[in-house]
Design a protein around this motif. Structure first.
Motif, PDB file in Angstrom:
ATOM      1  N   ALA A  31       0.889  -1.084  -0.152  1.00  0.00           N
ATOM      2  CA  ALA A  31      -0.007   0.227  -0.419  1.00  0.00           C
ATOM      3  C   ALA A  31       0.784   1.246  -0.118  1.00  0.00           C
ATOM      4  O   ALA A  31       0.431   1.833  -0.388  1.00  0.00           O
ATOM      5  CB  ALA A  31      -0.552   0.180   1.289  1.00  0.00           C
ATOM      6  N   SER A  32       1.971   1.112   0.341  1.00  0.00           N
ATOM      7  CA  SER A  32       2.725   2.213   0.325  1.00  0.00           C
ATOM      8  C   SER A  32       3.638   2.387  -0.570  1.00  0.00           C
ATOM      9  O   SER A  32       4.471   3.582  -0.754  1.00  0.00           O
ATOM     10  CB  SER A  32       3.737   1.899   2.108  1.00  0.00           C
ATOM     11  N   GLU A  33       3.176   1.573  -1.892  1.00  0.00           N
ATOM     12  CA  GLU A  33       4.630   1.581  -3.120  1.00  0.00           C
ATOM     13  C   GLU A  33       3.066   1.935  -4.267  1.00  0.00           C
ATOM     14  O   GLU A  33       2.212   2.528  -3.963  1.00  0.00           O
ATOM     15  CB  GLU A  33       4.815   0.425  -3.668  1.00  0.00           C
ATOM     16  N   GLY A 122      -0.626   1.826  13.677  1.00  0.00           N
ATOM     17  CA  GLY A 122       0.976   3.338  13.112  1.00  0.00           C
ATOM     18  C   GLY A 122       1.987   2.928  12.654  1.00  0.00           C
ATOM     19  O   GLY A 122       1.888   2.217  11.669  1.00  0.00           O
ATOM     20  N   HIS A 123       2.984   3.619  13.000  1.00  0.00           N
ATOM     21  CA  HIS A 123       4.109   3.606  12.415  1.00  0.00           C
ATOM     22  C   HIS A 123       4.977   3.589  13.190  1.00  0.00           C
ATOM     23  O   HIS A 123       5.061   4.166  14.659  1.00  0.00           O
ATOM     24  CB  HIS A 123       4.397   5.188  11.784  1.00  0.00           C
ATOM     25  N   LEU A 124       6.481   3.452  12.927  1.00  0.00           N
ATOM     26  CA  LEU A 124       7.485   2.917  14.146  1.00  0.00           C
ATOM     27  C   LEU A 124       8.030   4.298  14.928  1.00  0.00           C
ATOM     28  O   LEU A 124       8.092   4.700  15.737  1.00  0.00           O
ATOM     29  CB  LEU A 124       8.970   2.330  13.158  1.00  0.00           C
ATOM     30  N   PHE A 172      -1.268   7.115   9.774  1.00  0.00           N
ATOM     31  CA  PHE A 172      -1.434   6.265   9.799  1.00  0.00           C
ATOM     32  C   PHE A 172      -1.066   4.636   8.201  1.00  0.00           C
ATOM     33  O   PHE A 172      -0.732   5.741   7.694  1.00  0.00           O
ATOM     34  CB  PHE A 172      -2.521   5.063  10.242  1.00  0.00           C
ATOM     35  N   SER A 173      -0.091   4.004   8.912  1.00  0.00           N
ATOM     36  CA  SER A 173       0.328   3.241   8.201  1.00  0.00           C
ATOM     37  C   SER A 173      -0.636   1.528   7.685  1.00  0.00           C
ATOM     38  O   SER A 173      -0.502   1.517   6.359  1.00  0.00           O
ATOM     39  CB  SER A 173       1.583   2.554   8.229  1.00  0.00           C
ATOM     40  N   ALA A 174      -1.840   1.359   8.433  1.00  0.00           N
ATOM     41  CA  ALA A 174      -2.225   0.329   7.975  1.00  0.00           C
ATOM     42  C   ALA A 174      -3.689   0.904   8.886  1.00  0.00           C
ATOM     43  O   ALA A 174      -4.944  -0.186   8.758  1.00  0.00           O
ATOM     44  CB  ALA A 174      -1.891  -0.500   8.543  1.00  0.00           C
ATOM     45  N   ALA A 200       2.341  10.612   5.839  1.00  0.00           N
ATOM     46  CA  ALA A 200       1.903   9.360   4.872  1.00  0.00           C
ATOM     47  C   ALA A 200       1.812   8.548   3.676  1.00  0.00           C
ATOM     48  O   ALA A 200       1.861   9.219   1.576  1.00  0.00           O
ATOM     49  CB  ALA A 200       3.513   8.673   5.142  1.00  0.00           C
ATOM     50  N   HIS A 201       0.960   7.967   3.781  1.00  0.00           N
ATOM     51  CA  HIS A 201       0.131   6.958   2.847  1.00  0.00           C
ATOM     52  C   HIS A 201      -0.569   7.712   2.088  1.00  0.00           C
ATOM     53  O   HIS A 201      -0.460   6.951   0.670  1.00  0.00           O
ATOM     54  CB  HIS A 201      -0.527   5.942   3.544  1.00  0.00           C
ATOM     55  N   ILE A 202      -1.857   9.043   2.701  1.00  0.00           N
ATOM     56  CA  ILE A 202      -1.972   9.432   1.762  1.00  0.00           C
ATOM     57  C   ILE A 202      -2.024  10.930   1.201  1.00  0.00           C
ATOM     58  O   ILE A 202      -3.510  11.476   1.061  1.00  0.00           O
ATOM     59  CB  ILE A 202      -3.607   9.382   2.466  1.00  0.00           C
ATOM     60  N   HIS A 226       6.875  10.212  -2.067  1.00  0.00           N
ATOM     61  CA  HIS A 226       6.649   8.358  -3.297  1.00  0.00           C
ATOM     62  C   HIS A 226       5.464   7.657  -3.006  1.00  0.00           C
ATOM     63  O   HIS A 226       5.113   6.351  -3.823  1.00  0.00           O
ATOM     64  CB  HIS A 226       7.743   8.045  -2.586  1.00  0.00           C
ATOM     65  N   LYS A 227       4.921   8.042  -2.197  1.00  0.00           N
ATOM     66  CA  LYS A 227       3.378   6.648  -2.143  1.00  0.00           C
ATOM     67  C   LYS A 227       2.355   7.633  -3.352  1.00  0.00           C
ATOM     68  O   LYS A 227       2.522   7.364  -4.351  1.00  0.00           O
ATOM     69  CB  LYS A 227       3.059   6.869  -0.889  1.00  0.00           C
ATOM     70  N   THR A 228       1.101   7.801  -2.804  1.00  0.00           N
ATOM     71  CA  THR A 228      -0.367   8.180  -2.894  1.00  0.00           C
ATOM     72  C   THR A 228      -0.118   8.503  -3.975  1.00  0.00           C
ATOM     73  O   THR A 228      -0.557   9.871  -5.323  1.00  0.00           O
ATOM     74  CB  THR A 228      -1.114   8.030  -2.298  1.00  0.00           C
ATOM     75  N   ILE A 359      -3.027  -9.740   5.629  1.00  0.00           N
ATOM     76  CA  ILE A 359      -2.823  -8.858   4.906  1.00  0.00           C
ATOM     77  C   ILE A 359      -2.643  -7.713   4.608  1.00  0.00           C
ATOM     78  O   ILE A 359      -4.760  -7.215   4.496  1.00  0.00           O
ATOM     79  CB  ILE A 359      -2.210 -10.353   3.696  1.00  0.00           C
ATOM     80  N   ARG A 360      -2.205  -6.623   4.084  1.00  0.00           N
ATOM     81  CA  ARG A 360      -2.830  -4.816   3.862  1.00  0.00           C
ATOM     82  C   ARG A 360      -1.845  -5.101   2.439  1.00  0.00           C
ATOM     83  O   ARG A 360      -1.764  -5.249   1.621  1.00  0.00           O
ATOM     84  CB  ARG A 360      -1.866  -4.581   4.416  1.00  0.00           C
ATOM     85  N   VAL A 361      -3.804  -4.993   1.583  1.00  0.00           N
ATOM     86  CA  VAL A 361      -3.359  -4.638   0.625  1.00  0.00           C
ATOM     87  C   VAL A 361      -3.841  -3.385   0.155  1.00  0.00           C
ATOM     88  O   VAL A 361      -4.396  -2.743   0.009  1.00  0.00           O
ATOM     89  CB  VAL A 361      -4.515  -5.746  -0.802  1.00  0.00           C
TER      90      VAL A 361
HETATM   91  N1  DSN Z   1       6.941   1.745   5.064  1.00  0.00           N
HETATM   92  C1  DSN Z   1       5.513   1.958   5.251  1.00  0.00           C
HETATM   93  C2  DSN Z   1       4.754   1.500   5.077  1.00  0.00           C
HETATM   94  O1  DSN Z   1       4.588   0.022   4.163  1.00  0.00           O
HETATM   95  O2  DSN Z   1       3.446   1.881   5.457  1.00  0.00           O
HETATM   96  C3  DSN Z   1       5.554   3.333   5.823  1.00  0.00           C
HETATM   97  O3  DSN Z   1       7.079   3.886   6.287  1.00  0.00           O
END
Ligand code: DSN
Length: 416
Positions: A31-33, A122-124, A172-174, A200-202, A226-228, A359-361
């Motif tokens: 989802a982050s790519e 959440g995120h690290l 958030f990340s997920a 980051a994700h959105i 570099h995400k969405t 799994i996250r899609v």
């Molecule tokens: N690695 C990213 C992700 O997959 O959500 C976040 O940094």
């Protein structure tokens, strides 16, 4: 491809060409790519990689920065236009570095962070013990509602009042649902805390108004680029004029040295692309595709965290439908067929983070390839087949053939 690299270093040339082929021949659903444009790739591979440009446009510590200045200023202006921010710093090397910039500017060691638990999306860099944030600051974490999978805003508010954090982190990340930033802000206000919204994700969904924006609500908005939003790799910080003078020195020299000017060029080019009218249609399609995917999964009897999505990602909890299948095993079986996604922790995780239950899609990269609901639903059916028959090679072979056909129908990086 990569002829000049090949002359010097055939091993690396093979790996670079192999990566392009891998991306062409598989379906990326991490989802982050995303897949940036050839223009962004070219900008990131430019001679700006050679340039030291410590400082900010017009105030550098090195000579020869006129083109670096031009590129960074363009990235800043475009980001301001995309997100409506008063002040933007485009130098963070990543989303985590962007968060670090905010923490360095406004927290002292031992100060308090209130953030979402990693298992709950959440995120690290929001305070995990393995990250500098968890080691430097005192962290308490909120959770999603166990019944609904939605953020527990009331619980967050109560925790904020009790814990009295210095910063409340949202974003958030997920987490598949729309974040109500005003409710997080109310919790931060109740504690007299800053509010850091990590989008980051959105970033792309917010820029295209497919998701509400925290800009103008939260004190700080961070993200990756570099995400969405599909620009050059790295991070970004947005804030208002009041906090700008503290943010910039916290990024440089506080947490980083020379900016990665070639990546900033990639950010500028990607932002320009996102300012074009067709980006809104892209972002809307990302969300429609995720909803289509969720519908197939639900119809197939899979449990989805929050029972669906408002965003670019779907989080599947395998424990009800496939109690003997871990996320890691599912990820591995999928990868063998060309379906590339990641194992992910889920709320109330009962396995380990290394081999979790979900799994996250995500749909940003499939959408960049041109897929709409019909094709994405086909992909979702393939995911279901692998989940059901992850150890039956004939089924996996069939799925693999169908993935090949979809990759051919939705080509990537033609002519590269
Ligand atoms: N690695 C990213 C992700 O997959 O959500 C976040 O940094």
């Amino acid at each position: 491809m990569y002829d000049r690299v090949r002359e010097t270093d055939p091993a690396v040339a093979d790996a670079l060409a192999g990566e392009v082929d891998r991306q062409r021949e598989t379906l990326a659903m991490i989802a982050s790519e995303n897949h940036v444009s050839p223009a962004v790739l070219e900008a990131q591979g430019s001679a700006l990689t050679n340039k030291y440009a410590e400082g900010y446009p017009g105030e550098r510590y090195y000579a020869g920065c006129e083109f670096a200045d031009e590129v960074e200023q363009l990235a800043i202006e475009r980001a301001k236009e995309l997100w409506g921010a008063e002040h933007v710093n485009v130098q963070p090397h990543s989303g985590t570095q962007a968060n670090m910039g905010v923490y360095l500017a406004f927290l002292d060691p031992g100060d308090r962070i209130l953030s979402l638990d990693l298992n709950h999306g959440g995120h690290l860099s929001h305070g995990h013990p393995a990250n500098f944030t968890g080691q430097t600051y005192e962290v308490q974490q909120y959770e999603v509602n166990p019944e609904t999978g939605y953020l527990d805003y009331e619980g967050l508010h109560e925790m904020a009042e009790e814990f009295e954090p210095d910063v409340v982190v949202s974003g958030f990340s997920a987490y598949p649902r729309e974040v109500e930033f005003d409710r997080v802000q109310a919790a931060a206000d109740a504690a007299g805390a800053y509010h850091l919204a990590d989008i980051a994700h959105i970033t792309g969904l917010v820029a295209a108004a497919e998701h509400q924006s925290p800009v103008g609500t939260a004190d700080f908005v961070t993200g990756s680029t570099h995400k969405t939003i599909r620009a050059g790799r790295g991070g970004i910080i947005m804030t208002d004029g009041e906090h700008a003078d503290d943010i910039d020195p916290a990024v440089f020299p506080g947490g980083q040295g020379g900016p990665l000017m070639h990546n900033i060029a990639g950010k500028a080019v990607g932002f320009e692309e996102a300012l074009q009218p067709d980006f809104e249609a892209y972002a809307a399609q990302v969300v429609d595709n995720a909803k289509a995917m969720a519908e197939v999964f639900r119809d197939h009897g899979l449990s989805l965290v929050s029972d669906g999505t408002d965003t670019h990602l779907v989080l599947v909890d395998l424990r009800d439908s496939h109690p003997d299948l871990s996320g890691g095993t599912a990820e591995e079986a999928m990868e063998g067929t060309g379906l590339v996604l990641n194992a992910n922790t889920v709320p109330d995780e009962s396995r380990s983070p290394f081999d979790p239950s979900g799994i996250r899609v995500g749909t940003p990269a499939l959408t960049t390839r041109g897929m709409e609901e019909k094709a994405v639903s086909e992909v979702a059916h393939l995911i279901c087949r692998v989940l059901d028959d992850h150890d039956r090679q004939p089924v996996l072979d069939e799925v693999s053939e169908q993935v090949d056909a979809l990759c051919a129908d939705y080509p990537l990086y033609e002519g590269l």
